[in-house]
Scaffold this motif. Sequence first.
Motif, PDB file in Angstrom:
ATOM      1  N   CYS A   1      44.366  37.738  47.095  1.00  0.00           N
ATOM      2  CA  CYS A   1      45.424  38.480  46.409  1.00  0.00           C
ATOM      3  C   CYS A   1      46.392  39.096  47.413  1.00  0.00           C
ATOM      4  CB  CYS A   1      44.823  39.592  45.548  1.00  0.00           C
ATOM      5  SG  CYS A   1      44.281  39.036  43.928  1.00  0.00           S
TER       6      CYS A   1
ATOM      7  N   CYS B   1      49.708  39.920  37.355  1.00  0.00           N
ATOM      8  CA  CYS B   1      48.748  39.287  36.446  1.00  0.00           C
ATOM      9  C   CYS B   1      48.373  40.197  35.278  1.00  0.00           C
ATOM     10  CB  CYS B   1      47.497  38.830  37.202  1.00  0.00           C
ATOM     11  SG  CYS B   1      46.592  40.174  38.006  1.00  0.00           S
TER      12      CYS B   1
ATOM     13  N   ALA C   1      49.195  34.525  46.512  1.00  0.00           N
ATOM     14  CA  ALA C   1      47.771  34.647  46.842  1.00  0.00           C
ATOM     15  C   ALA C   1      47.229  33.361  47.444  1.00  0.00           C
ATOM     16  CB  ALA C   1      46.976  35.025  45.592  1.00  0.00           C
ATOM     17  N   ARG C   2      47.687  32.224  46.931  1.00  0.00           N
ATOM     18  CA  ARG C   2      47.256  30.948  47.503  1.00  0.00           C
ATOM     19  C   ARG C   2      47.809  30.786  48.924  1.00  0.00           C
ATOM     20  NH1 ARG C   2      47.794  29.739  41.969  1.00  0.00           N
ATOM     21  NH2 ARG C   2      49.990  29.137  42.127  1.00  0.00           N
TER      22      ARG C   2
ATOM     23  N   TYR D   1      39.009  37.057  38.665  1.00  0.00           N
ATOM     24  CA  TYR D   1      40.204  36.221  38.727  1.00  0.00           C
ATOM     25  C   TYR D   1      40.483  35.793  40.160  1.00  0.00           C
ATOM     26  CZ  TYR D   1      44.432  34.091  37.209  1.00  0.00           C
ATOM     27  OH  TYR D   1      45.371  33.143  36.918  1.00  0.00           O
ATOM     28  N   PRO D   2      40.809  34.510  40.421  1.00  0.00           N
ATOM     29  CA  PRO D   2      41.312  33.479  39.507  1.00  0.00           C
ATOM     30  C   PRO D   2      40.240  32.597  38.852  1.00  0.00           C
ATOM     31  CG  PRO D   2      41.447  32.635  41.717  1.00  0.00           C
ATOM     32  CD  PRO D   2      40.907  34.037  41.835  1.00  0.00           C
TER      33      PRO D   2
ATOM     34  N   TRP E   1      47.913  29.742  38.117  1.00  0.00           N
ATOM     35  CA  TRP E   1      49.025  30.471  37.520  1.00  0.00           C
ATOM     36  C   TRP E   1      50.113  30.591  38.579  1.00  0.00           C
ATOM     37  CZ3 TRP E   1      48.048  35.894  34.880  1.00  0.00           C
ATOM     38  CH2 TRP E   1      49.077  36.151  33.964  1.00  0.00           C
TER      39      TRP E   1
ATOM     40  N   TYR F   1      48.870  41.728  46.989  1.00  0.00           N
ATOM     41  CA  TYR F   1      49.397  42.731  46.072  1.00  0.00           C
ATOM     42  C   TYR F   1      50.810  43.164  46.455  1.00  0.00           C
ATOM     43  CZ  TYR F   1      49.678  46.801  43.056  1.00  0.00           C
ATOM     44  OH  TYR F   1      50.082  47.701  42.113  1.00  0.00           O
TER      45      TYR F   1
ATOM     46  N   PHE G   1      42.578  31.367  48.432  1.00  0.00           N
ATOM     47  CA  PHE G   1      43.080  32.429  47.555  1.00  0.00           C
ATOM     48  C   PHE G   1      42.735  33.787  48.156  1.00  0.00           C
ATOM     49  CE2 PHE G   1      43.443  35.290  43.994  1.00  0.00           C
ATOM     50  CZ  PHE G   1      44.405  34.721  43.167  1.00  0.00           C
TER      51      PHE G   1
ATOM     52  N   CYS H   1      50.565  33.495  41.015  1.00  0.00           N
ATOM     53  CA  CYS H   1      49.586  33.702  42.079  1.00  0.00           C
ATOM     54  C   CYS H   1      49.836  32.818  43.297  1.00  0.00           C
ATOM     55  CB  CYS H   1      48.169  33.473  41.560  1.00  0.00           C
ATOM     56  SG  CYS H   1      47.588  34.775  40.464  1.00  0.00           S
ATOM     57  N   GLN H   2      51.003  32.193  43.371  1.00  0.00           N
ATOM     58  CA  GLN H   2      51.304  31.386  44.558  1.00  0.00           C
ATOM     59  C   GLN H   2      51.242  32.214  45.843  1.00  0.00           C
ATOM     60  OE1 GLN H   2      51.565  28.001  44.555  1.00  0.00           O
ATOM     61  NE2 GLN H   2      51.432  28.297  46.773  1.00  0.00           N
TER      62      GLN H   2
ATOM     63  N   CYS I   1      52.948  40.476  44.719  1.00  0.00           N
ATOM     64  CA  CYS I   1      52.932  40.327  43.254  1.00  0.00           C
ATOM     65  C   CYS I   1      52.991  41.655  42.505  1.00  0.00           C
ATOM     66  CB  CYS I   1      51.699  39.540  42.824  1.00  0.00           C
ATOM     67  SG  CYS I   1      50.158  40.497  42.864  1.00  0.00           S
TER      68      CYS I   1
END
Length: 198
Positions: free
Chosen positions: A28, A37, A158-159, A133-134, A152, A30, A26, A155-156, A33
């Motif tokens: 982020c 979130c 981020a993964r 988070y997460p 969530w 940004y 993970f 957040c794909q 996204c």
Amino acid sequence: MGKNRFGTIIQIGDILVSEDVVMEYFACDYAACRGACCIAGDSGAPLDESELEGLERDYPAYSGNMTPEGRAAVDAKGFFEVDRDDDIVTPLMPPLEGSQDCPCAFCHFGAAGECLCAIEMAGRTKPASCSLYPVRVTHLTGGGLALNVHHWDICQPARNKGAREGVRVFQFLKNPLTNAFGEDFYDALSAAATHLLG
């Protein structure tokens, strides 16, 4: 550490940590996204009762970064509300036009529509649940805590970024975890991660 049908559980003092915190990637993203979130969903960010005083005290410092709708939500609801699960959460604005998503009242929207935290922009401490988070923190019967990864779909990215860069959840959250639970906790978690990851 113990193994059960839920996977490996890491115990550090009175804190139980799921293996996902160590094993999953993970970081982020940004740019992908744009702060989704803080916008998506129908419930605000979890709050601890101990955070409410600071939200109210620092309001004059960060309220100027909020939208008029966000300030109106605070005027109407206060600095928290109780969601359908009876959890204390940040207040929400009404749904965005053409959407069912209700942004957090403490959102700031940039010129390109990106979402930032009005509290953080003012140099104040945003809710711990946002910083962590997460990872979500659950209070256990008897006074202990459990740390689990919240999954969530938004957040794909981020993964994916974490996997590309080789960053695990606990590594991405080094500073927030240390701030929340102390250096000794993080050192113990890192040692457990070294063992699990081989």
